[in-house]
Write an enzyme that holds these catalytic residues in place. Structure first.
Site, short mmCIF file in Angstrom:
data_model
loop_
_atom_site.label_atom_id
_atom_site.label_comp_id
_atom_site.label_asym_id
_atom_site.label_seq_id
_atom_site.Cartn_x
_atom_site.Cartn_y
_atom_site.Cartn_z
N ARG A 55 -29.10 -27.49 27.53
CA ARG A 55 -28.70 -26.76 28.97
C ARG A 55 -29.43 -27.87 30.33
NH1 ARG A 55 -28.21 -20.67 29.35
NH2 ARG A 55 -30.47 -20.85 29.77
N LYS B 38 -27.96 -24.08 35.36
CA LYS B 38 -28.99 -23.23 35.93
C LYS B 38 -29.92 -23.69 37.10
CE LYS B 38 -31.95 -19.91 33.48
NZ LYS B 38 -31.29 -18.58 33.98
N1 PLP Z 1 -26.28 -15.75 33.49
C1 PLP Z 1 -27.23 -16.04 34.31
C2 PLP Z 1 -26.87 -16.20 35.65
C3 PLP Z 1 -28.51 -16.15 33.90
O1 PLP Z 1 -29.55 -16.53 34.91
C4 PLP Z 1 -28.94 -15.95 32.53
C5 PLP Z 1 -30.35 -16.02 32.00
O2 PLP Z 1 -30.68 -17.01 31.69
C6 PLP Z 1 -27.89 -15.73 31.65
C7 PLP Z 1 -26.60 -15.54 31.96
C8 PLP Z 1 -28.19 -15.68 30.22
O3 PLP Z 1 -28.60 -16.88 29.64
P1 PLP Z 1 -29.64 -16.95 28.34
O4 PLP Z 1 -28.90 -16.11 27.34
O5 PLP Z 1 -29.50 -18.35 28.00
O6 PLP Z 1 -30.77 -16.47 28.77
C1 COI Z 2 -33.42 -15.56 31.95
O1 COI Z 2 -32.91 -14.68 31.34
O2 COI Z 2 -34.03 -16.13 31.48
C2 COI Z 2 -33.25 -15.52 33.22
O3 COI Z 2 -33.25 -16.76 33.74
C3 COI Z 2 -32.64 -14.50 34.07
C4 COI Z 2 -33.55 -14.44 35.39
C5 COI Z 2 -34.71 -14.10 35.03
C6 COI Z 2 -33.23 -15.60 36.31
#
Ligand code: PLP
Ligand code: COI
Length: 341
Positions: free
Chosen positions: A85, A187
């Protein structure tokens, strides 16, 4: 594990900055590749006042956790997915991409050097925060000519105060998180600056978080500011399809897999109407920071809708147990998701 832990009150940890021993630092020129880098003491860094990241938001980040497991090992959960990612994120923001191997090696070195900050078994995790920034000076709107990759860590407990109590969300009529053809699917740091005013207003009004609607049609749901969203109706588990403005969460991907293969639910990535969530048997959000957290109620246009019976539902409970069970090596990992450090 013979390793002594830091003297930290592990039960009091929330989700905040916590200085540890060391961090990773590497630099790279535009057009060059990522190689080298080193562990340096955790601390402030210097950069040009004209650094691209400071002016034009040329920065991306990742988030993953290291866990101390039932097998007395320190492990990472699907770090290869974060490595993939961050490449997508870097590409979108015109920054040099790194290989997944380089990314994972650097993550493992930082966690390895900060093992004593990994919370004990069952006490949370060591949050790992990689960032890539344009640090070369730039004044015209253009990609920087040099870049910095840092990884720092912090021991963390629950993201929301009060642990896994059902969340009280507001579905925003005032703000979008991301535009359909913008940068919501990577991200990028700018997505999070855009979310600060909505979330601060939501908190002032007594809500935990904002539920964002899709910008192209405000009837469909996108995601929560820090996590993806799911709803269950009967045997069907639905999450919004990756419309272009949604972050493809690694927890989201894992939940879809576990729901289909371990819980026998019918899973669907589709267009999820807000009013369907109001009628759902349960809803929850999923992400690295929030893990799996139930949604108790959602307010929209001044009307509050209780979701299901307002408590944590059976799918959220089982999915959380299974996910956390794999992460803590309490149950088998048939998918190769666990990477020992
Ligand atoms: N959506 C957003 C906007 C986020 O910041 C996150 C966190 O990283 C997620 C979804 C969930 O992603 P992940 O499961 O990779 O942490
Ligand atoms: C995460 O779940 O790692 C995120 O990035 C969410 C938030 C702390 C920005």
């Amino acid at each position: 594990m013979s390793l002594n832990k830091q003297n930290i009150d592990w039960d009091q940890l929330g989700f905040s900055v916590f200085p540890t021993r060391s961090m990773w630092k590497a630099t790279c020129e535009s057009g060059g590749g990522w190689s080298g880098g080193e562990l340096v003491p955790y601390g402030n860094i210097e950069m040009s006042p004209a650094a691209g990241v400071l002016h034009y938001g040329q920065g991306v980040f990742e988030g993953l956790k290291a866990y101390h497991t039932a097998k007395d090992r320190i492990v990472l959960f699907r770090p290869d997915m974060n490595g993939q990612r961050i490449q997508d994120s870097c590409r979108r923001l015109c920054m040099p991409e790194m290989t997944t191997e380089y990314f994972m090696d650097a993550v493992k070195k930082v966690v390895g050097d900060n093992m004593d900050y990994v919370p004990p078994y069952k006490k949370g995790g060591l949050y790992v925060r990689p960032v890539v920034w344009g640090t070369g000076p730039t004044i015209g709107v253009a990609p920087a000519d040099s870049y910095t990759f840092l990884i720092f860590t912090a021991p963390v407990g629950p993201y929301f105060r009060g642990g896994i109590k059902p969340l009280n969300l507001i579905a925003s009529e005032t703000y979008h998180r991301a535009a359909p053809k913008g940068i919501g699917n990577v991200k990028a740091i700018g997505n999070y600056s855009a979310s600060l005013e909505p979330v601060m207003k939501a908190k002032a009004d007594g809500f935990h978080e904002v539920l964002y609607l899709r910008a192209d049609d405000e009837r469909y749901v996108d995601e929560v500011g820090s996590a993806n969203i799911f709803m269950r109706k009967g045997n069907k588990l639905v999450t919004p399809r990756l419309s272009g403005s949604i972050l493809p969460g690694i927890t989201r991907n894992s939940i879809l897999h576990l729901a289909a293969h371990q819980l026998g639910l019918d899973v669907e990535e589709g267009d999820l109407l807000l009013e369907d969530i109001f009628k759902a048997d349960e809803a929850f959000c999923a992400g690295t920071a929030v893990v799996v957290t139930p949604i108790g109620q959602i307010t929209f246009q001044n009307e509050t809708h209780q979701i299901g019976d307002g408590n944590m539902g059976e799918a959220a409970t089982e999915l959380r147990q299974t996910l956390v069970g794999i992460q803590r090596e309490e149950i088998d990992d048939p998918y190769g998701w666990i990477h020992p450090v």
